[in-house]
Design an enzyme around this catalytic site. Sequence first.
Site, mmCIF file in Angstrom:
data_model
loop_
_atom_site.group_PDB
_atom_site.id
_atom_site.type_symbol
_atom_site.label_atom_id
_atom_site.label_comp_id
_atom_site.label_asym_id
_atom_site.label_seq_id
_atom_site.Cartn_x
_atom_site.Cartn_y
_atom_site.Cartn_z
ATOM 1 N N HIS A 83 -2.879 -4.113 -6.685
ATOM 2 C CA HIS A 83 -4.031 -3.363 -7.194
ATOM 3 C C HIS A 83 -3.790 -2.832 -8.602
ATOM 4 C CE1 HIS A 83 -2.639 0.794 -6.131
ATOM 5 N NE2 HIS A 83 -2.168 0.266 -5.027
ATOM 6 N N ASP A 85 -5.350 -0.163 -10.138
ATOM 7 C CA ASP A 85 -5.444 1.275 -10.417
ATOM 8 C C ASP A 85 -4.195 2.019 -9.964
ATOM 9 O OD1 ASP A 85 -6.174 0.682 -7.689
ATOM 10 O OD2 ASP A 85 -6.938 2.728 -7.487
ATOM 11 N N ASP A 144 3.306 1.856 -7.937
ATOM 12 C CA ASP A 144 2.184 1.696 -7.003
ATOM 13 C C ASP A 144 0.926 1.536 -7.855
ATOM 14 O OD1 ASP A 144 0.229 1.904 -5.086
ATOM 15 O OD2 ASP A 144 0.606 4.006 -4.620
ATOM 16 N N GLU A 178 -7.997 0.563 -5.389
ATOM 17 C CA GLU A 178 -7.450 0.651 -4.022
ATOM 18 C C GLU A 178 -7.288 2.094 -3.606
ATOM 19 O OE1 GLU A 178 -4.363 0.949 -0.883
ATOM 20 O OE2 GLU A 178 -4.306 1.788 -2.884
ATOM 21 N N GLU A 179 -6.895 2.933 -4.570
ATOM 22 C CA GLU A 179 -6.497 4.309 -4.249
ATOM 23 C C GLU A 179 -7.673 5.203 -3.858
ATOM 24 O OE1 GLU A 179 -3.525 5.230 -3.949
ATOM 25 O OE2 GLU A 179 -2.253 3.961 -5.203
ATOM 26 N N ASP A 202 2.575 -3.398 -1.567
ATOM 27 C CA ASP A 202 1.995 -2.073 -1.768
ATOM 28 C C ASP A 202 2.635 -1.066 -0.820
ATOM 29 O OD1 ASP A 202 0.433 -0.176 -2.921
ATOM 30 O OD2 ASP A 202 -1.436 -0.791 -1.963
ATOM 31 N N HIS A 384 2.849 8.325 -6.166
ATOM 32 C CA HIS A 384 1.841 9.309 -6.588
ATOM 33 C C HIS A 384 2.472 10.577 -7.170
ATOM 34 C CE1 HIS A 384 -1.365 7.548 -3.570
ATOM 35 N NE2 HIS A 384 -0.636 6.633 -4.173
HETATM 36 ZN ZN LIG Z 1 -0.885 1.273 -3.677
#
Ligand SMILES: [Zn+2]
Length: 415
Positions: A83, A85, A144, A178-179, A202, A384
């Site tokens: 992904h 983003d 990520d 995705e997030e 992921d 994150h």
């Molecule tokens: Zn991810």
Amino acid sequence: MTTRINADQIINTFIRYTTINTTSVPDNQQLPSCENQYKLAQLVASEFADVSDIQATVNENAITVLSLPANCPGMPAIVFFAHLDTAPDNANDTHAVRVKNYAGTDIVLPATDEVIAVEAFPELLNYVGQDIITTDGTSLLGADDKAAIAAGVEAICYMLATPDFKHGDIKLVLLPDEEIGIRGAKALNVAELNADFGICLDCCGIGEYVVENWYAGSAKMTFKGVTAHPMSAKGKLVNALLIANEVINALPEAERPELTEGREGYFWVNKITGNTVSASLEIALRDFEIDGYQNRKATLRSITEQLQKRYGHENITLELSDTYDNVKAGLDKKPEIIASVQQAMRNLGIEPKPLIMRGGYDGSVITPAGLPTVNIFTGAHNFHSTKEFLPAESLRLASEMLLEIVALSAQKVTA
Ligand SMILES: [Zn+2]
């Protein structure tokens, strides 16, 4: 075994992608939710612009497909997913830092003096002597899921440079947002990919792969009250906020995120807004079993009906929506996918660590849409967070995993 992916090259590729800030924006309903996801998609596509074997397309939603045609008939068609983003947490521009030859001590992030401490993250000691990528402390790293983009790109570059390496049709698909609700995967035309199975990269540390995740959905309730001045409210005022509170009180007390773990599901009350006249409530529903998930929806319907009887049908509404599914049912139909993930790990000297994921990933939408898609490690830790870090060798091996799974599929054809 031979080394197919070069560590320095994949790290440079990864760091190049981290310089584009692709933080997704939950309140923006457009797809992609930020322009920079196009920019990253176009950068990746442009890197293959002069390669005649690769067809690269970026659509209006920034959904990007790089296609490498098969060089060996009869081999499975495989899609690598990543992904574009990054999570809305710690959303500043990323300045990646390469810690060379990690010595096993605490890592100090240079711009903020924040510390990734060995005591808090003892898994750091698994990476002594390796290079580790961190940030300067002002943002998340974005491994990520830019580590996955780098792993897919480098695996494709290897296949391009090595005509003897047999493969079926290979695609690298980059998805936006995705997030913030797996929006990109929901906008993807899965049938058009015409593939046998997919691999998302992921998840977490080296060796981890997802064997199941949960069913996820959300509920939005609205409540209409009756306004009255509090000095003469007796028998007149109906307080919408207190009706919302009745719903919260009616939910099973032990089934909250903070009181559950493993395969236990929950109701997560995550937003309440309003005043005495009108209020709304949002609740996330999670369960590993389809029956349990349906029961959670039934519970909310029943609470709604009770309240409608007391306060009037028109004054209470409930809207339920499904967000994603457990991948287990889809993956169980093709056990050879998980088997080849495990075999690839053993061939590369990696210990397989199956994971039950209390969350979702692009495959949770793509698998029920007809393309069984497993989720394997990128190698990164502390997603994150400003303390996100990525051991270089883990990333190199994530890319090797893609090649090894392709190589295993060739053996089946020749056997
Ligand atoms: Zn991810």
